[in-house]
Scaffold this motif. Structure first.
Motif, PDB file in Angstrom:
ATOM      1  N   CYS A 188       0.845  -1.194   0.000  1.00  0.00           N
ATOM      2  CA  CYS A 188       0.000   0.000   0.000  1.00  0.00           C
ATOM      3  C   CYS A 188       0.886   1.252   0.000  1.00  0.00           C
ATOM      4  O   CYS A 188       1.941   1.280   0.628  1.00  0.00           O
ATOM      5  CB  CYS A 188      -0.882  -0.031   1.242  1.00  0.00           C
ATOM      6  SG  CYS A 188      -1.896   1.423   1.460  1.00  0.00           S
TER       7      CYS A 188
ATOM      8  N   THR B 124       0.398   4.052   1.333  1.00  0.00           N
ATOM      9  CA  THR B 124       0.397   4.799   2.588  1.00  0.00           C
ATOM     10  C   THR B 124       1.613   4.443   3.445  1.00  0.00           C
ATOM     11  O   THR B 124       1.897   3.269   3.646  1.00  0.00           O
ATOM     12  CB  THR B 124      -0.896   4.514   3.378  1.00  0.00           C
ATOM     13  OG1 THR B 124      -2.002   4.762   2.533  1.00  0.00           O
ATOM     14  CG2 THR B 124      -0.993   5.398   4.621  1.00  0.00           C
TER      15      THR B 124
ATOM     16  N   CYS C 142       1.871   1.586   6.214  1.00  0.00           N
ATOM     17  CA  CYS C 142       0.833   0.565   6.020  1.00  0.00           C
ATOM     18  C   CYS C 142       1.476  -0.647   5.357  1.00  0.00           C
ATOM     19  O   CYS C 142       2.158  -0.529   4.354  1.00  0.00           O
ATOM     20  CB  CYS C 142      -0.297   1.123   5.150  1.00  0.00           C
ATOM     21  SG  CYS C 142      -1.614  -0.071   4.893  1.00  0.00           S
TER      22      CYS C 142
ATOM     23  N   ASN D 208      -0.181  -3.376   4.329  1.00  0.00           N
ATOM     24  CA  ASN D 208      -1.118  -4.152   3.510  1.00  0.00           C
ATOM     25  C   ASN D 208      -0.697  -4.120   2.038  1.00  0.00           C
ATOM     26  O   ASN D 208       0.087  -3.279   1.618  1.00  0.00           O
ATOM     27  CB  ASN D 208      -2.536  -3.580   3.633  1.00  0.00           C
ATOM     28  CG  ASN D 208      -3.103  -3.773   5.027  1.00  0.00           C
ATOM     29  OD1 ASN D 208      -2.781  -4.736   5.714  1.00  0.00           O
ATOM     30  ND2 ASN D 208      -3.942  -2.830   5.450  1.00  0.00           N
TER      31      ASN D 208
ATOM     32  N   CYS E 133      -4.371  -0.121  -0.195  1.00  0.00           N
ATOM     33  CA  CYS E 133      -5.126  -1.253   0.329  1.00  0.00           C
ATOM     34  C   CYS E 133      -6.577  -0.787   0.478  1.00  0.00           C
ATOM     35  O   CYS E 133      -6.866   0.403   0.372  1.00  0.00           O
ATOM     36  CB  CYS E 133      -4.552  -1.722   1.666  1.00  0.00           C
ATOM     37  SG  CYS E 133      -4.842  -0.579   3.023  1.00  0.00           S
TER      38      CYS E 133
ATOM     39  N   CYS F 224      -7.124   1.974   3.220  1.00  0.00           N
ATOM     40  CA  CYS F 224      -6.585   3.290   2.858  1.00  0.00           C
ATOM     41  C   CYS F 224      -7.362   3.886   1.692  1.00  0.00           C
ATOM     42  O   CYS F 224      -7.603   5.087   1.638  1.00  0.00           O
ATOM     43  CB  CYS F 224      -5.103   3.183   2.518  1.00  0.00           C
ATOM     44  SG  CYS F 224      -4.092   2.741   3.940  1.00  0.00           S
TER      45      CYS F 224
HETATM   46 ZN   LIG Z   1      -3.020   0.872   3.374  1.00  0.00          ZN
END
Ligand SMILES: [Zn+2]
Length: 103
Positions: free
Chosen positions: A6, A8, A11, A13, A21, A24
């Motif tokens: 992801c 972010t 993050c 994920n 993800c 997000c």
């Molecule tokens: Zn994320």
């Protein structure tokens, strides 16, 4: 295809839509929906990726374009053949060619 994390920061994920993800993406989607952000700005800030056309769509589109150009080629060949025939017929009658580009 390589799986990316992801976009972010922090993050862990796996990224999906716009490189984010689901959690997000939803968070940013709500910000955009509430008018607090725009996707363009989020992309510019590196917080989200560009919206991508789905693979199957591009494949279908490409196929449609290919089919279209093949059909155009066939039409063009047909036109060229007819033009040449018409030119020859006019030539026999002593007339200038109707399609000089194919004479
Ligand atoms: Zn994320």
């Amino acid at each position: 295809m390589r799986t990316k994390k992801c976009l972010t920061d922090g993050c862990e994920n796996v990224g999906g839509t716009r490189g984010l993800c689901l959690a997000c993406y939803r968070r940013l989607f709500m910000r955009v929906k509430r008018g607090k952000a725009t996707w363009k700005q989020l992309v510019a800030d590196g917080l989200a990726g560009r919206a991508q056309v789905y693979r199957h769509e591009t494949k279908a589109q490409r196929r449609r374009i290919e089919m279209g150009s093949r059909e155009l080629k066939v039409q063009w060949e047909r036109f060229r053949k007819n033009a040449m025939i018409e030119n020859r017929m006019r030539e026999r009658e002593g007339l200038p060619p109707k399609y000089p580009e194919f004479a």
